[in-house]
Design a protein around this motif. Structure first.
Motif, PDB file in Angstrom:
ATOM      1  N   UNK A 169      -4.946  23.966  -1.930  1.00  0.00           N
ATOM      2  CA  UNK A 169      -4.074  22.932  -2.476  1.00  0.00           C
ATOM      3  C   UNK A 169      -2.621  23.415  -2.517  1.00  0.00           C
ATOM      4  N   UNK A 170      -2.423  24.692  -2.851  1.00  0.00           N
ATOM      5  CA  UNK A 170      -1.075  25.260  -2.864  1.00  0.00           C
ATOM      6  C   UNK A 170      -0.385  25.130  -1.510  1.00  0.00           C
ATOM      7  N   UNK A 171      -1.166  25.158  -0.456  1.00  0.00           N
ATOM      8  CA  UNK A 171      -0.614  25.110   0.896  1.00  0.00           C
ATOM      9  C   UNK A 171      -0.273  23.696   1.361  1.00  0.00           C
ATOM     10  N   UNK A 172      -0.650  22.693   0.580  1.00  0.00           N
ATOM     11  CA  UNK A 172      -0.318  21.317   0.947  1.00  0.00           C
ATOM     12  C   UNK A 172       1.200  21.131   0.919  1.00  0.00           C
ATOM     13  N   UNK A 173       1.724  20.340   1.842  1.00  0.00           N
ATOM     14  CA  UNK A 173       3.182  20.149   1.917  1.00  0.00           C
ATOM     15  C   UNK A 173       3.823  19.726   0.600  1.00  0.00           C
ATOM     16  N   UNK A 174       3.145  18.900  -0.183  1.00  0.00           N
ATOM     17  CA  UNK A 174       3.730  18.441  -1.444  1.00  0.00           C
ATOM     18  C   UNK A 174       3.994  19.600  -2.391  1.00  0.00           C
ATOM     19  N   UNK A 175       3.080  20.568  -2.447  1.00  0.00           N
ATOM     20  CA  UNK A 175       3.268  21.713  -3.334  1.00  0.00           C
ATOM     21  C   UNK A 175       4.224  22.730  -2.731  1.00  0.00           C
ATOM     22  N   UNK A 176       4.223  22.848  -1.417  1.00  0.00           N
ATOM     23  CA  UNK A 176       5.183  23.744  -0.766  1.00  0.00           C
ATOM     24  C   UNK A 176       6.608  23.260  -1.011  1.00  0.00           C
ATOM     25  N   UNK A 177       6.807  21.955  -0.948  1.00  0.00           N
ATOM     26  CA  UNK A 177       8.133  21.391  -1.228  1.00  0.00           C
ATOM     27  C   UNK A 177       8.511  21.630  -2.685  1.00  0.00           C
ATOM     28  N   UNK A 178       7.576  21.414  -3.593  1.00  0.00           N
ATOM     29  CA  UNK A 178       7.857  21.608  -5.019  1.00  0.00           C
ATOM     30  C   UNK A 178       8.252  23.053  -5.305  1.00  0.00           C
ATOM     31  N   UNK A 179       7.528  24.020  -4.750  1.00  0.00           N
ATOM     32  CA  UNK A 179       7.852  25.418  -5.019  1.00  0.00           C
ATOM     33  C   UNK A 179       9.189  25.797  -4.391  1.00  0.00           C
ATOM     34  N   UNK A 180       9.490  25.230  -3.230  1.00  0.00           N
ATOM     35  CA  UNK A 180      10.794  25.482  -2.608  1.00  0.00           C
ATOM     36  C   UNK A 180      11.927  24.989  -3.515  1.00  0.00           C
ATOM     37  N   UNK A 238      12.476  19.234 -10.652  1.00  0.00           N
ATOM     38  CA  UNK A 238      11.697  18.343 -11.503  1.00  0.00           C
ATOM     39  C   UNK A 238      11.122  17.183 -10.687  1.00  0.00           C
ATOM     40  N   UNK A 239      11.959  16.591  -9.855  1.00  0.00           N
ATOM     41  CA  UNK A 239      11.501  15.472  -9.014  1.00  0.00           C
ATOM     42  C   UNK A 239      10.412  15.948  -8.050  1.00  0.00           C
ATOM     43  N   UNK A 240      10.580  17.125  -7.472  1.00  0.00           N
ATOM     44  CA  UNK A 240       9.574  17.674  -6.565  1.00  0.00           C
ATOM     45  C   UNK A 240       8.228  17.854  -7.247  1.00  0.00           C
ATOM     46  N   UNK A 241       8.259  18.339  -8.488  1.00  0.00           N
ATOM     47  CA  UNK A 241       7.011  18.496  -9.239  1.00  0.00           C
ATOM     48  C   UNK A 241       6.380  17.144  -9.531  1.00  0.00           C
ATOM     49  N   UNK A 242       7.189  16.184  -9.972  1.00  0.00           N
ATOM     50  CA  UNK A 242       6.646  14.861 -10.273  1.00  0.00           C
ATOM     51  C   UNK A 242       6.037  14.211  -9.037  1.00  0.00           C
ATOM     52  N   UNK A 243       6.724  14.334  -7.916  1.00  0.00           N
ATOM     53  CA  UNK A 243       6.195  13.742  -6.677  1.00  0.00           C
ATOM     54  C   UNK A 243       4.881  14.402  -6.268  1.00  0.00           C
ATOM     55  N   UNK A 244       4.817  15.725  -6.386  1.00  0.00           N
ATOM     56  CA  UNK A 244       3.586  16.435  -6.011  1.00  0.00           C
ATOM     57  C   UNK A 244       2.441  16.030  -6.931  1.00  0.00           C
ATOM     58  N   UNK A 245       2.701  15.957  -8.213  1.00  0.00           N
ATOM     59  CA  UNK A 245       1.668  15.549  -9.164  1.00  0.00           C
ATOM     60  C   UNK A 245       1.212  14.124  -8.903  1.00  0.00           C
TER      61      UNK A 245
END
Length: 78
Positions: A36-47, A64-71
């Motif tokens: 799941x960590x490797x999914x693009x949504x989480x990769x973008x959030x961590x970046x 913050x927006x990156x985390x909300x979008x990933x969630x």
């Protein structure tokens, strides 16, 4: 900007838990299963989190927006 920097508004999770800082958000991602960590949504959030910690400024909002979008993307997947 230190990893202990708080978001302007905490990020609410299911169950009432809140992510208040960059570090708490990063720790949340690290606790996800590796696949799941490797999914693009989480990769973008961590970046975005890394950029916020290294640069500060507007990156805190992007993190913050990156985390909300990933969630929220996870909620749509069912």
């Amino acid at each position: 900007m230190p990893w202990s920097t708080p978001f302007d508004d905490p990020i609410g999770l299911r169950g009432g838990r809140r992510l208040r800082t960059l570090q708490e958000a990063a720790d949340f991602i690290v606790q996800l299963p590796e696949a799941e960590q490797q999914e693009p949504r989480w990769q973008t959030a961590i970046e975005m989190l890394i950029n916020a910690a290294e640069t500060g400024g507007g990156w805190l909002m992007f993190a913050r927006v990156g985390m909300l979008r990933a969630l929220n993307a996870g909620d749509r997947r069912g």
